[in-house]
Every structure is written in C-alpha cells, then in structure tokens.
Design a protein around this motif. Sequence first.
Motif, PDB file in Angstrom:
ATOM      1  N   GLY A 156       0.758  -1.007  -0.277  1.00  0.00           N
ATOM      2  CA  GLY A 156      -0.428  -0.239  -0.125  1.00  0.00           C
ATOM      3  C   GLY A 156       0.828   1.226   0.667  1.00  0.00           C
ATOM      4  N   LEU A 157       0.451   2.058  -0.999  1.00  0.00           N
ATOM      5  CA  LEU A 157       1.331   3.313  -1.022  1.00  0.00           C
ATOM      6  C   LEU A 157       0.556   4.582  -1.019  1.00  0.00           C
ATOM      7  CD1 LEU A 157       4.353   1.733  -3.764  1.00  0.00           C
ATOM      8  CD2 LEU A 157       4.539   2.367  -0.929  1.00  0.00           C
ATOM      9  N   ASP A 158       1.124   6.307  -1.057  1.00  0.00           N
ATOM     10  CA  ASP A 158       0.324   7.190  -1.092  1.00  0.00           C
ATOM     11  C   ASP A 158       0.433   6.874  -2.741  1.00  0.00           C
ATOM     12  OD1 ASP A 158      -0.096   7.217   1.648  1.00  0.00           O
ATOM     13  OD2 ASP A 158       1.757   8.760   1.673  1.00  0.00           O
ATOM     14  N   ASP A 159       1.497   7.121  -3.212  1.00  0.00           N
ATOM     15  CA  ASP A 159       0.998   7.018  -4.860  1.00  0.00           C
ATOM     16  C   ASP A 159       2.092   6.503  -5.546  1.00  0.00           C
ATOM     17  OD1 ASP A 159       1.425   8.581  -7.662  1.00  0.00           O
ATOM     18  OD2 ASP A 159       3.268   9.326  -6.429  1.00  0.00           O
ATOM     19  N   PRO A 160       0.602   5.242  -5.466  1.00  0.00           N
ATOM     20  CA  PRO A 160       0.859   3.722  -6.573  1.00  0.00           C
ATOM     21  C   PRO A 160       1.079   4.268  -7.887  1.00  0.00           C
ATOM     22  CG  PRO A 160      -1.488   4.016  -5.694  1.00  0.00           C
ATOM     23  CD  PRO A 160      -0.840   5.082  -5.273  1.00  0.00           C
ATOM     24  N   ARG A 161       0.660   5.312  -8.573  1.00  0.00           N
ATOM     25  CA  ARG A 161       0.335   4.984 -10.112  1.00  0.00           C
ATOM     26  C   ARG A 161       1.837   6.124 -10.329  1.00  0.00           C
ATOM     27  NH1 ARG A 161      -0.835   3.284 -13.678  1.00  0.00           N
ATOM     28  NH2 ARG A 161       1.166   2.056 -14.584  1.00  0.00           N
ATOM     29  N   GLY A 162       2.447   6.764 -10.024  1.00  0.00           N
ATOM     30  CA  GLY A 162       3.936   6.967  -9.636  1.00  0.00           C
ATOM     31  C   GLY A 162       5.035   5.965  -9.637  1.00  0.00           C
ATOM     32  N   PHE A 163       4.487   4.825  -8.257  1.00  0.00           N
ATOM     33  CA  PHE A 163       5.360   3.474  -8.316  1.00  0.00           C
ATOM     34  C   PHE A 163       5.894   2.516  -9.606  1.00  0.00           C
ATOM     35  CE2 PHE A 163       6.849  -0.695  -6.705  1.00  0.00           C
ATOM     36  CZ  PHE A 163       7.309  -0.202  -6.144  1.00  0.00           C
ATOM     37  N   LEU A 164       4.735   3.219 -10.076  1.00  0.00           N
ATOM     38  CA  LEU A 164       4.588   1.649 -11.654  1.00  0.00           C
ATOM     39  C   LEU A 164       5.395   2.594 -12.442  1.00  0.00           C
ATOM     40  CD1 LEU A 164       1.240   0.176 -11.055  1.00  0.00           C
ATOM     41  CD2 LEU A 164       3.741  -0.692 -10.636  1.00  0.00           C
ATOM     42  N   ASP A 165       5.548   3.977 -12.795  1.00  0.00           N
ATOM     43  CA  ASP A 165       5.611   4.607 -14.135  1.00  0.00           C
ATOM     44  C   ASP A 165       7.431   4.805 -13.170  1.00  0.00           C
ATOM     45  OD1 ASP A 165       3.157   5.382 -14.433  1.00  0.00           O
ATOM     46  OD2 ASP A 165       3.179   7.328 -14.073  1.00  0.00           O
ATOM     47  N   GLU A 166       7.590   4.978 -12.793  1.00  0.00           N
ATOM     48  CA  GLU A 166       9.127   4.614 -12.230  1.00  0.00           C
ATOM     49  C   GLU A 166      10.080   3.098 -11.944  1.00  0.00           C
ATOM     50  OE1 GLU A 166      12.754   6.302 -10.862  1.00  0.00           O
ATOM     51  OE2 GLU A 166      10.798   7.145 -11.925  1.00  0.00           O
ATOM     52  N   MET A 167       8.675   2.250 -11.317  1.00  0.00           N
ATOM     53  CA  MET A 167       9.432   0.962 -11.759  1.00  0.00           C
ATOM     54  C   MET A 167       9.624   0.439 -13.224  1.00  0.00           C
ATOM     55  SD  MET A 167      10.294  -1.244 -10.242  1.00  0.00           S
ATOM     56  CE  MET A 167       9.400  -1.875  -8.785  1.00  0.00           C
ATOM     57  N   THR A 168       8.720   1.196 -14.564  1.00  0.00           N
ATOM     58  CA  THR A 168       8.628   0.854 -15.102  1.00  0.00           C
ATOM     59  C   THR A 168       9.717   1.710 -16.170  1.00  0.00           C
ATOM     60  OG1 THR A 168       6.266   0.337 -15.326  1.00  0.00           O
ATOM     61  CG2 THR A 168       7.263   0.896 -17.771  1.00  0.00           C
ATOM     62  N   ARG A 169      10.194   2.595 -15.645  1.00  0.00           N
ATOM     63  CA  ARG A 169      11.561   3.506 -16.332  1.00  0.00           C
ATOM     64  C   ARG A 169      12.904   2.116 -15.689  1.00  0.00           C
ATOM     65  NH1 ARG A 169      15.412   6.768 -15.516  1.00  0.00           N
ATOM     66  NH2 ARG A 169      14.847   6.775 -13.022  1.00  0.00           N
ATOM     67  N   LEU A 170      12.916   1.982 -14.381  1.00  0.00           N
ATOM     68  CA  LEU A 170      14.578   1.610 -14.082  1.00  0.00           C
ATOM     69  C   LEU A 170      14.282   0.223 -14.985  1.00  0.00           C
ATOM     70  CD1 LEU A 170      13.860   2.667 -10.521  1.00  0.00           C
ATOM     71  CD2 LEU A 170      15.515   3.560 -12.151  1.00  0.00           C
ATOM     72  N   LYS A 171      13.189  -0.153 -14.647  1.00  0.00           N
ATOM     73  CA  LYS A 171      13.401  -1.709 -15.366  1.00  0.00           C
ATOM     74  C   LYS A 171      13.786  -2.193 -17.002  1.00  0.00           C
ATOM     75  CE  LYS A 171      10.867  -5.589 -13.649  1.00  0.00           C
ATOM     76  NZ  LYS A 171      11.660  -6.511 -13.350  1.00  0.00           N
ATOM     77  N   ALA A 172      13.038  -0.477 -17.785  1.00  0.00           N
ATOM     78  CA  ALA A 172      13.885  -0.973 -18.585  1.00  0.00           C
ATOM     79  C   ALA A 172      14.869  -0.348 -19.339  1.00  0.00           C
ATOM     80  CB  ALA A 172      12.523   0.329 -19.746  1.00  0.00           C
ATOM     81  N   THR A 173      15.372   0.542 -18.315  1.00  0.00           N
ATOM     82  CA  THR A 173      16.500   0.669 -18.538  1.00  0.00           C
ATOM     83  C   THR A 173      17.865  -0.512 -17.729  1.00  0.00           C
ATOM     84  OG1 THR A 173      16.972   1.777 -15.771  1.00  0.00           O
ATOM     85  CG2 THR A 173      16.273   3.352 -17.303  1.00  0.00           C
ATOM     86  N   LEU A 174      17.277  -1.077 -17.078  1.00  0.00           N
ATOM     87  CA  LEU A 174      18.156  -2.253 -16.204  1.00  0.00           C
ATOM     88  C   LEU A 174      18.155  -3.598 -17.914  1.00  0.00           C
ATOM     89  CD1 LEU A 174      16.194  -3.595 -13.464  1.00  0.00           C
ATOM     90  CD2 LEU A 174      18.889  -3.053 -13.981  1.00  0.00           C
ATOM     91  N   ARG A 175      16.975  -2.949 -18.957  1.00  0.00           N
ATOM     92  CA  ARG A 175      17.202  -4.271 -20.233  1.00  0.00           C
ATOM     93  C   ARG A 175      18.450  -3.688 -21.139  1.00  0.00           C
ATOM     94  NH1 ARG A 175      11.727  -3.273 -20.059  1.00  0.00           N
ATOM     95  NH2 ARG A 175      10.285  -4.347 -18.020  1.00  0.00           N
ATOM     96  N   THR A 176      18.204  -2.443 -21.339  1.00  0.00           N
ATOM     97  CA  THR A 176      19.197  -1.890 -21.869  1.00  0.00           C
ATOM     98  C   THR A 176      20.882  -1.575 -21.524  1.00  0.00           C
ATOM     99  OG1 THR A 176      18.967   0.270 -21.381  1.00  0.00           O
ATOM    100  CG2 THR A 176      17.536  -0.193 -22.480  1.00  0.00           C
TER     101      THR A 176
END
Length: 176
Positions: A156-176
């Motif tokens: 449970g987080l106050d800003d779940p959308r922001g967390f998911l956006d940041e997680m998606t961004r970071l995981k994309a950088t891991l793949r490159t």
Amino acid sequence: MAAELRLWTYGLVRKAPALSEFPGDRHFSYGSQSANASTWMAWAVINLLPLPILHLLMDKISPGVAYVSSIMTLLSALWCLAEARASRFRPVSLDSKSLHLRYGLSVERTIELSGIQVARSLSWKDLDARDVTRYAGFGGVNLRLELRGGEVIHLGLDDPRGFLDEMTRLKATLRT
C-alpha cells in the motif's frame, strides 16, 4: 533488535529524517493511504484513554499487577505512536538496481529490481489472494509485486501510479 531500536527512535526521540538519509533515489510514502498513520495514532490514544481508571481498579486488587499492566499498556501505546511516525517518515524507495522496502518499524528489505517479474495495480481479483506478503499497516493495499522466487507482495503506497511509472522506467533501463 533493529525494530526495537526504531521503536525508541521513532517513538520518543527522532524528528522527521531527511529523505537523503535513506538509500534510494526516488521515495514513496505510505502514511496517508487509507489513513494508515492516523489509524495507528488513534490506536495509541485508545490504548491510553482507560489506563488511569483501569490502573486504579487493579491497584485495589493487586498493586503489582496494576503496575505491570500499566507499563505494558504504555509500551503498546508507544509502539502505536512509533508505527504512526515511521509510516510517515520511512519511505519505500527505488534506485537503479533495487527496491528498498521499509514499512513501519519492523520491515526492512532490499529486493533487486531484476528479481521482480510483475509490478502492477491490484484488481478486485487479487483481494482474496492466499500466501501473500502484505505491507499496508492499517491501510489498504494497492500494488501487487510478483517476485521470481514465487513470492507475491501486496503493498500500500500513497502514490501507486508514480511508483509503477518509476518501476517501469527503471526496469527498462536495466534491459538496455
């Protein structure tokens, strides 16, 4: 022992720490979601309200029991106060390689981003999930993390959308 140290630190001593004191580049709070921190504070007050009357009543029967019971009640109220403060001040954090999962006084985990298979918002289908590690305090869960080892975490987080956006961004950088 670390949770007990945090109990005394957040319950009695500490002002709000700066976010720079916590590992991670992006921080996410969880004190406001579903009134998590406020509910912890309410339980602290609920524990303390009847204390004087109960102490006086028990003191007539057994002074020793009255003092032990009162001390235990004070400590439980202190725990609730410390949980409330920790839920306001200890963030869940992300950096380029890890999720730093801090929740309340007792949870302190680091999970490699590469070990997270799925990160998504919860749906109504997840509400009856079994064998799930739940981090929400008195609040509600709004995120689901599925780890490579099979563990499922509801968070449970106050800003779940922001967390998911940041997680998606970071995981994309891991793949490159």
